[in-house]
Design a protein around this motif. Structure first.
Motif, short mmCIF file in Angstrom:
data_model
loop_
_atom_site.label_atom_id
_atom_site.label_comp_id
_atom_site.label_asym_id
_atom_site.label_seq_id
_atom_site.Cartn_x
_atom_site.Cartn_y
_atom_site.Cartn_z
N ILE A 178 -32.32 -17.85 4.40
CA ILE A 178 -33.55 -17.68 5.17
C ILE A 178 -33.83 -16.20 5.43
O ILE A 178 -34.98 -15.75 5.37
N ALA A 179 -32.78 -15.43 5.73
CA ALA A 179 -32.97 -13.99 6.00
C ALA A 179 -33.25 -13.21 4.72
O ALA A 179 -33.96 -12.19 4.76
N PHE A 180 -32.74 -13.67 3.59
CA PHE A 180 -32.91 -12.94 2.33
C PHE A 180 -34.38 -12.89 1.92
O PHE A 180 -34.87 -11.85 1.44
N ILE A 181 -35.10 -13.98 2.11
CA ILE A 181 -36.50 -14.03 1.66
C ILE A 181 -37.38 -13.02 2.40
O ILE A 181 -38.07 -12.20 1.77
N PRO A 182 -37.42 -13.02 3.75
CA PRO A 182 -38.23 -11.99 4.42
C PRO A 182 -37.71 -10.57 4.19
O PRO A 182 -38.48 -9.62 4.25
N MET A 183 -36.41 -10.43 3.95
CA MET A 183 -35.89 -9.10 3.63
C MET A 183 -36.59 -8.53 2.41
O MET A 183 -37.02 -7.37 2.40
N ILE A 184 -36.73 -9.35 1.38
CA ILE A 184 -37.39 -8.91 0.15
C ILE A 184 -38.89 -8.73 0.37
O ILE A 184 -39.49 -7.74 -0.07
#
Length: 247
Positions: A178-184
């Motif tokens: 979940i955190a990886f997607i908004p990070m990108i």
């Protein structure tokens, strides 16, 4: 005395391999924290949630960051390989996962280690495009690796893992995904490459949100490998790379 047919090397064993993931967790945490402290004290980054790479861009913290992250990548690769061997050994009697799936998971994990090496070697301001590719490979492969390991853990229940540990691993994996997607997404909206961010300037909000997610994913990896320690305590590895369960 060695038995007939056994070489001295085959008898040279370590009492357990739990120290490997323990070293990975300790060393990686120290790498992030020490680089951050040096960068903040030197005035190179703002204390409020810089990118992890921002804390290893300028000397002297760049040398510390590069050295420690490269060691982390090496220890992570060793940890993943031992994990692969453990699953192969467990699978001999339980047959809970295909060997090809186990090998695929290992390859994904090793790709992440290569990405870590690229991040540590090619600094953010010096070669930004290569650095960004390395970061994408490291974080992307890492998220896939821990997700696959979580699924494998469920398949190995209840003989080789407890459901509680599996739930913890899957929770970490889900949070990291979940955190990886908004990070990108937020990182792609940042229009400049810099490390001296101040609140209120252009793209600061995107930078801030992306950095928060990046730290969440990074420490998600650390907490995930922390769950390997108990599994690794039960096994010894011989120089011949054979694995057996301790009595």
């Amino acid at each position: 005395m060695p038995r007939a047919g056994q070489s001295p090397a085959m008898l040279c064993c370590m009492p357990g391999v739990a120290f490997v993931p323990a070293l990975l967790v300790t060393w990686s945490s120290a790498a992030f924290i020490i680089s951050y402290v040096i960068a903040v004290l030197a005035g190179h980054v703002e204390p409020l949630v810089p990118y992890i790479s921002d804390t290893g861009t300028k000397p002297p913290e760049s040398g510390v960051f590069g050295f420690m992250i490269n060691i982390s990548a090496l220890v992570a690769a060793i940890t993943m390989y031992i994990r692969y061997l453990l699953i192969e050994k467990q699978n001999e009697s339980s047959h809970f996962v295909r060997s090809s799936c186990n090998m695929f998971t290992l390859c994904i994990g090793l790709m992440g280690c290569i990405g870590m090496g690229i991040v540590a070697t090619f600094q953010e301001l010096a070669v930004p495009s290569v650095h960004d590719i390395g970061a994408l490979v490291a974080f992307g492969s890492g998220v896939v690796y821990i997700t696959l390991q979580s699924l494998i853990s469920y398949k190995s229940c209840p003989r080789w893992n407890t459901y509680f540990v599996c739930h913890i691993r899957m929770a970490i994996s889900v949070i990291s995904c979940i955190a990886f997607i908004p990070m990108i997404v937020f990182a792609s909206k940042v229009s400049m490459t810099k490390i001296d961010w101040t609140p209120g300037e252009k793209d600061y909000t995107y930078h801030f949100m992306s950095a928060i997610c990046e730290w969440m994913v990074a420490f998600g990896f650390i907490f995930f490998f922390l769950t390997f320690i108990r599994d690794f305590q039960r096994f010894s590895i011989r120089i011949s790379t054979e694995i057996h369960e301790d009595s």
